[in-house]
Design a protein around this motif. Sequence first.
Motif, PDB file in Angstrom:
ATOM      1  N   LYS A  88      76.340 -27.521 -12.614  1.00 33.76           N
ATOM      2  CA  LYS A  88      76.100 -28.957 -12.814  1.00 33.76           C
ATOM      3  C   LYS A  88      77.416 -29.713 -12.941  1.00 33.76           C
ATOM      4  CE  LYS A  88      71.449 -29.289 -14.637  1.00 33.76           C
ATOM      5  NZ  LYS A  88      70.564 -29.744 -15.720  1.00 33.76           N
ATOM      6  N   LEU A  89      78.364 -29.078 -13.599  1.00 33.66           N
ATOM      7  CA  LEU A  89      79.676 -29.695 -13.771  1.00 33.66           C
ATOM      8  C   LEU A  89      80.322 -29.945 -12.405  1.00 33.66           C
ATOM      9  CD1 LEU A  89      81.239 -30.467 -16.310  1.00 33.66           C
ATOM     10  CD2 LEU A  89      82.361 -28.247 -16.235  1.00 33.66           C
ATOM     11  N   ALA A  90      80.221 -28.948 -11.525  1.00 34.41           N
ATOM     12  CA  ALA A  90      80.805 -29.090 -10.185  1.00 34.41           C
ATOM     13  C   ALA A  90      80.130 -30.230  -9.421  1.00 34.41           C
ATOM     14  CB  ALA A  90      80.671 -27.780  -9.415  1.00 34.41           C
ATOM     15  N   TYR A  91      78.810 -30.354  -9.567  1.00 33.30           N
ATOM     16  CA  TYR A  91      78.087 -31.450  -8.902  1.00 33.30           C
ATOM     17  C   TYR A  91      78.501 -32.797  -9.488  1.00 33.30           C
ATOM     18  CZ  TYR A  91      75.002 -28.664  -5.980  1.00 33.30           C
ATOM     19  OH  TYR A  91      74.522 -27.844  -4.997  1.00 33.30           O
ATOM     20  N   ALA A  92      78.626 -32.843 -10.809  1.00 36.40           N
ATOM     21  CA  ALA A  92      79.014 -34.103 -11.463  1.00 36.40           C
ATOM     22  C   ALA A  92      80.393 -34.556 -10.980  1.00 36.40           C
ATOM     23  CB  ALA A  92      79.019 -33.924 -12.978  1.00 36.40           C
ATOM     24  N   TYR A  93      81.291 -33.591 -10.767  1.00 35.00           N
ATOM     25  CA  TYR A  93      82.642 -33.954 -10.328  1.00 35.00           C
ATOM     26  C   TYR A  93      82.664 -34.499  -8.902  1.00 35.00           C
ATOM     27  CZ  TYR A  93      85.219 -32.481 -14.447  1.00 35.00           C
ATOM     28  OH  TYR A  93      85.726 -32.408 -15.717  1.00 35.00           O
ATOM     29  N   VAL A  94      81.697 -34.097  -8.078  1.00 34.63           N
ATOM     30  CA  VAL A  94      81.672 -34.640  -6.709  1.00 34.63           C
ATOM     31  C   VAL A  94      81.391 -36.147  -6.758  1.00 34.63           C
ATOM     32  CG1 VAL A  94      80.570 -34.568  -4.440  1.00 34.63           C
ATOM     33  CG2 VAL A  94      80.957 -32.446  -5.695  1.00 34.63           C
ATOM     34  N   ILE A  95      80.389 -36.533  -7.556  1.00 32.15           N
ATOM     35  CA  ILE A  95      80.072 -37.965  -7.659  1.00 32.15           C
ATOM     36  C   ILE A  95      81.223 -38.718  -8.336  1.00 32.15           C
ATOM     37  CG2 ILE A  95      78.504 -39.640  -8.781  1.00 32.15           C
ATOM     38  CD1 ILE A  95      77.346 -38.381  -6.236  1.00 32.15           C
ATOM     39  N   THR A  96      81.817 -38.085  -9.349  1.00 28.63           N
ATOM     40  CA  THR A  96      82.957 -38.721 -10.019  1.00 28.63           C
ATOM     41  C   THR A  96      84.103 -38.943  -9.038  1.00 28.63           C
ATOM     42  OG1 THR A  96      82.331 -37.472 -11.968  1.00 28.63           O
ATOM     43  CG2 THR A  96      84.458 -38.554 -12.041  1.00 28.63           C
ATOM     44  N   GLY A  97      84.371 -37.923  -8.221  1.00 24.26           N
ATOM     45  CA  GLY A  97      85.453 -38.020  -7.237  1.00 24.26           C
ATOM     46  C   GLY A  97      85.221 -39.181  -6.281  1.00 24.26           C
ATOM     47  N   LEU A  98      83.965 -39.362  -5.933  1.00 27.56           N
ATOM     48  CA  LEU A  98      83.599 -40.442  -5.018  1.00 27.56           C
ATOM     49  C   LEU A  98      83.850 -41.798  -5.686  1.00 27.56           C
ATOM     50  CD1 LEU A  98      82.333 -40.735  -2.253  1.00 27.56           C
ATOM     51  CD2 LEU A  98      80.086 -40.576  -3.299  1.00 27.56           C
ATOM     52  N   ILE A  99      83.417 -41.907  -6.929  1.00 29.34           N
ATOM     53  CA  ILE A  99      83.564 -43.171  -7.656  1.00 29.34           C
ATOM     54  C   ILE A  99      85.039 -43.496  -7.897  1.00 29.34           C
ATOM     55  CG2 ILE A  99      83.148 -44.225  -9.935  1.00 29.34           C
ATOM     56  CD1 ILE A  99      80.370 -42.895  -9.843  1.00 29.34           C
ATOM     57  N   LEU A 100      85.834 -42.460  -8.123  1.00 30.94           N
ATOM     58  CA  LEU A 100      87.238 -42.697  -8.480  1.00 30.94           C
ATOM     59  C   LEU A 100      88.185 -42.649  -7.296  1.00 30.94           C
ATOM     60  CD1 LEU A 100      87.645 -40.675 -11.751  1.00 30.94           C
ATOM     61  CD2 LEU A 100      87.194 -43.097 -11.449  1.00 30.94           C
ATOM     62  N   ARG A 101      87.636 -42.526  -6.107  1.00 30.21           N
ATOM     63  CA  ARG A 101      88.533 -42.380  -4.961  1.00 30.21           C
ATOM     64  C   ARG A 101      89.525 -43.542  -4.944  1.00 30.21           C
ATOM     65  NH1 ARG A 101      84.995 -45.870  -3.071  1.00 30.21           N
ATOM     66  NH2 ARG A 101      85.627 -46.985  -1.201  1.00 30.21           N
ATOM     67  N   SER A 102      90.704 -43.260  -4.464  1.00 29.49           N
ATOM     68  CA  SER A 102      91.739 -44.291  -4.526  1.00 29.49           C
ATOM     69  C   SER A 102      91.350 -45.469  -3.639  1.00 29.49           C
ATOM     70  CB  SER A 102      93.070 -43.709  -4.083  1.00 29.49           C
ATOM     71  OG  SER A 102      92.915 -43.139  -2.816  1.00 29.49           O
ATOM     72  N   GLY A 103      91.736 -46.639  -4.066  1.00 24.47           N
ATOM     73  CA  GLY A 103      91.446 -47.843  -3.294  1.00 24.47           C
ATOM     74  C   GLY A 103      89.995 -48.278  -3.373  1.00 24.47           C
ATOM     75  N   ALA A 104      89.269 -47.787  -4.376  1.00 28.86           N
ATOM     76  CA  ALA A 104      87.863 -48.179  -4.496  1.00 28.86           C
ATOM     77  C   ALA A 104      87.768 -49.686  -4.703  1.00 28.86           C
ATOM     78  CB  ALA A 104      87.225 -47.453  -5.666  1.00 28.86           C
ATOM     79  N   GLU A 105      87.002 -50.341  -3.839  1.00 31.57           N
ATOM     80  CA  GLU A 105      86.904 -51.790  -3.950  1.00 31.57           C
ATOM     81  C   GLU A 105      85.650 -52.176  -4.731  1.00 31.57           C
ATOM     82  OE1 GLU A 105      84.542 -50.417  -0.655  1.00 31.57           O
ATOM     83  OE2 GLU A 105      86.625 -50.066  -1.141  1.00 31.57           O
ATOM     84  N   SER A 106      84.902 -51.146  -5.147  1.00 28.37           N
ATOM     85  CA  SER A 106      83.614 -51.451  -5.760  1.00 28.37           C
ATOM     86  C   SER A 106      83.773 -51.984  -7.182  1.00 28.37           C
ATOM     87  CB  SER A 106      82.754 -50.204  -5.765  1.00 28.37           C
ATOM     88  OG  SER A 106      82.796 -49.623  -4.493  1.00 28.37           O
TER      89      SER A 106
END
Length: 252
Positions: A88-106
């Motif tokens: 579950k931790l590994a899955y949570a980090y995938v979504i976190t990585g997406l949210i924190l990707r550099s240059g996030a304009e969201s």
Amino acid sequence: MPTYKTKAIILSYMKFKEADKIIRAYSPHFGRISAIAKGARKTKSKFGARLEPFSYCELVLYKGRNLDIITQIEILESFSNIRESLKKLAYAYVITGLILRSGAESDPTNIFPFFLFSLRELQKIDDSLLRQWLITFQLKYIILSGYKPILDKCSLCSREIEKLTKNAFSFKHGGLLCSDCSIKEETPTILENETIEMLRDLSEKDIKNWNENTYSDLAQKECQKVLENYIYYYLESKLKTIQFLREIEKIY
Ligand SMILES: [Zn+2]
């Protein structure tokens, strides 16, 4: 000294000096933040075990010259169930990585409730739903970022897609292609019917109902592949965390 309060989800921490920790967290007001928890590594620290990744908490901070300093922390939801499962931790980090990707304009005011909801769902589900969870939240994040895949008409000429199409999908045009346009496109990706149905179903569905249907193994595998490429194409983010997830899946 000026202090302020914010809710936040802890993402990670690192040791700092002899007894401190620097934490990274995600806040609905400020997006990504870093702050110092002084004395957090002492055995009798007031922070105890409350700075663990994915803890949802309320922080009181005061403005430091470089980094802000955490003076109080109150746990709202600990999400310990996520930390106790490496998978579950590994899955949570995938979504976190997406949210924190550099240059996030969201905008964090939109992203934060989405992130929190994804963790609440992850906390509840059993392992058989993990892949569907990841597909859903990747897709919904893409939509939230303004790159909804076009699945109801041709993404190039806007013509209605006829029933017996080749199921050609173009990353360049962001969706399905009609049979005429798919000939013009050099190498469209050909998808199974069930994959397109899964993508359509999840993109239209209210996120709260994400697990009311189940999908075939083939559809899930293909969806995951399409989304990884789509994220790479539109959000310019190669998710390193996916690699970590693959390693974990090999072991378990
Ligand atoms: Zn077309």
